[in-house]
Design an enzyme around this catalytic site. Structure first.
Site, PDB file in Angstrom:
ATOM      1  N   LYS A  54       0.843  -1.208   0.000  1.00 25.46           N
ATOM      2  CA  LYS A  54       0.000   0.000   0.000  1.00 25.46           C
ATOM      3  C   LYS A  54       0.873   1.251   0.000  1.00 25.46           C
ATOM      4  CE  LYS A  54      -3.853  -2.129   2.400  1.00 25.46           C
ATOM      5  NZ  LYS A  54      -4.324  -2.605   3.690  1.00 25.46           N
ATOM      6  N   GLN A  98      -5.118  -1.338   9.568  1.00 25.66           N
ATOM      7  CA  GLN A  98      -5.048  -2.690   9.025  1.00 25.66           C
ATOM      8  C   GLN A  98      -5.693  -3.688   9.989  1.00 25.66           C
ATOM      9  OE1 GLN A  98      -3.896  -3.440   5.973  1.00 25.66           O
ATOM     10  NE2 GLN A  98      -4.155  -5.634   6.205  1.00 25.66           N
ATOM     11  N   ASP A 121     -11.521   2.898   3.914  1.00 26.77           N
ATOM     12  CA  ASP A 121     -11.954   1.501   3.859  1.00 26.77           C
ATOM     13  C   ASP A 121     -13.477   1.395   3.731  1.00 26.77           C
ATOM     14  OD1 ASP A 121     -10.106  -0.614   3.916  1.00 26.77           O
ATOM     15  OD2 ASP A 121      -9.609  -0.243   6.014  1.00 26.77           O
TER      16      ASP A 121
HETATM   17  N1  GUN Z   1      -7.080  -6.654   6.139  1.00 29.13           N
HETATM   18  C1  GUN Z   1      -7.294  -7.405   5.030  1.00 29.13           C
HETATM   19  N2  GUN Z   1      -7.933  -6.674   4.088  1.00 29.13           N
HETATM   20  C2  GUN Z   1      -8.142  -5.444   4.616  1.00 29.13           C
HETATM   21  C3  GUN Z   1      -8.743  -4.258   4.126  1.00 29.13           C
HETATM   22  O1  GUN Z   1      -9.244  -4.181   3.000  1.00 29.13           O
HETATM   23  N3  GUN Z   1      -8.748  -3.197   4.977  1.00 29.13           N
HETATM   24  C4  GUN Z   1      -8.214  -3.272   6.219  1.00 29.13           C
HETATM   25  N4  GUN Z   1      -8.276  -2.187   6.979  1.00 29.13           N
HETATM   26  N5  GUN Z   1      -7.647  -4.360   6.707  1.00 29.13           N
HETATM   27  C5  GUN Z   1      -7.600  -5.443   5.914  1.00 29.13           C
END
Ligand code: GUN
Length: 296
Positions: A54, A98, A121
Site C-alpha cells: 500500500k 489494518q 476503507d
Molecule cells: N485486512 C485485510 N484486508 C483489509 C482491508 O481491506 N482493509 C483493512 N483495513 N484491513 C484489511
C-alpha cells in the site's frame, strides 16, 4: 466458447494511472497532495506485506504515505489517541487501520473512531449506513473494484440478476448494496442457502466471496454469465502451496462469458481502489469535483 478472462492486473494499472494523473492535477492547480495514513498494530506477516505494498503504490501515484507501525501490545487507548491525531491532521485525507487487530483491542470501536470523511476503507458505521440507503459514502475497496470491472464489462447492469455468495461486512453486504444501487436484482447467498447451485445458475452476475477454495464449480454458472472471484485461498496441491479462488476456475471458465482469475483478478483492484478512495476523500474535503470513473 471459452470465457473472456478479466485482467484485474491490467485494470488496476489503469486505475492507478487515472489516480496519478488527477493527483498531479490537484498538485498543479490547488497545491494539494493527498495523504494516506496506514496504521499497523503487531507483526502479522500477511498484514506487513499488504501495508508495504500500500505504501509503495501510494507514493508511486504521487500521494504522501504515512505509516504508523505499533507494537502488538499497544493499548486500545493509545491507538484511539493516534486516530484522533490523524483525524485532526489536515495533511491526512485517508486513514486505514489494518485488520485484524490484536484481540485486546475492540475493532468496531477503533473503526468508528475514524473520521467518516477519512474512512477510505468504508467500514465506519456512517459509511455503511449511507451506502445501505443509496447515499454518497466512502465505499469498501474490494467491492468497489469488483463494481468497476463489472461496469467496464457490461453496457448496463440495470435489470441483471446478481447473486453474491457470502454475507461479510467487508465484501458480501457492500457488494450487494452497490449492485442494487446500479439496479441489479440482487440475492445474497450464504452457508445456509438451500440449493445454492440452482440459485447461482440464475445469475447473470455471480460474485463469489465465501472463503472456501474452489467451491463454485461450472455447474453453478449460467452459460455466458460474468463470474467475479473474490476468494484468495492458499492450498496444498501436488506438494506445493497454491493460491486459488472460491471458484473452480477451469470448470467455471468453460461455461461463463467472462471470469476473473486468481491471482490477477480482483486482488490487484483492492489497493488501486484504496488509492482512488484517498483521492476522492481529498477532493471532497476541499470542495472539489470528484474524480470521474473512480467512485461508485
Ligand atoms: N485486512 C485485510 N484486508 C483489509 C482491508 O481491506 N482493509 C483493512 N483495513 N484491513 C484489511
Amino acid at each position: 466458447m471459452a470465457a473472456e478472462i478479466i485482467d484485474g492486473k491490467a485494470f488496476a494499472a489503469k486505475v492507478r494511472e487515472k489516480v496519478a494523473t488527477q493527483v498531479a492535477r490537484l498538485k498543479a492547480d490547488h497545491g494539494l497532495v493527498p495523504g494516506l495514513a496506514v496504521v499497523l498494530v503487531g507483526e502479522d506477516p500477511a498484514s506487513q506485506v499488504y501495508v508495504r505494498s500500500k505504501g509503495k503504490q501510494t507514493v508511486e501515484c504521487g500521494m504522501n504515505s504515512y505509516e504508523h507501525k505499533l507494537e502488538a501490545t499497544t493499548s486500545e487507548a493509545d491507538l484511539l489517541a493516534l486516530i484522533a491525531r490523524l483525524n485532526a491532521d489536515a495533511a491526512v485525507h485517508g486513514i486505514l487501520v489494518q485488520l485484524p487487530l490484536p484481540g485486546h483491542i475492540n475493532e468496531d470501536l477503533v473503526i468508528n473512531t475514524i473520521d467518516p470523511a477519512k474512512d477510505v476503507d468504508g467500514f465506519h458505521i456512517s459509511n455503511v449506513g449511507l451506502l445501505g440507503t443509496g447515499q454518497k459514502s466512502m465505499v469498501p475497496c474490494t467491492p468497489l473494484g469488483c463494481l468497476m470491472m463489472l461496469r467496464a464489462h457490461h453496457a448496463s447492469l440495470s435489470g441483471l440478476n446478481a447473486v453474491v455468495v457470502g454475507r461479510s461486512n467487508i465484501v458480501g453486504k457492500p457488494m450487494a448494496n452497490l449492485l442494487l444501487k446500479d439496479s441489479c436484482t440482487v440475492t445474497i447467498a450464504h452457508s445456509r442457502t438451500k440449493d445454492l447451485a440452482a440459485l447461482c445458475r440464475g445469475a447473470d452476475i455471480l460474485v463469489a466471496a465465501v472463503g472456501r477454495p474452489e467451491m463454485i464449480t461450472g455447474d453453478y454458472v449460467k452459460p455466458g454469465a460474468t463470474v467475479i472471484d473474490v476468494g484468495i485461498n492458499r492450498i496444498e496441491r501436488d506438494g506445493k502451496t497454491k493460491l486459488v479462488g472460491d471458484v473452480d476456475f477451469a470448470s467455471a471458465a468453460a461455461v461463463a462469458g467472462a471470469i476473473t482469475p486468481v491471482p490477477g483478478g480482483v486482488g490487484p483492484m483492492t489497493i488501486a481502489c484504496l488509492l482512488a478512495n484517498t483521492l476522492t476523500a481529498t477532493c471532497r474535503a476541499n470542495g472539489l469535483a470528484e474524480p470521474e470513473g473512480l467512485t461508485a
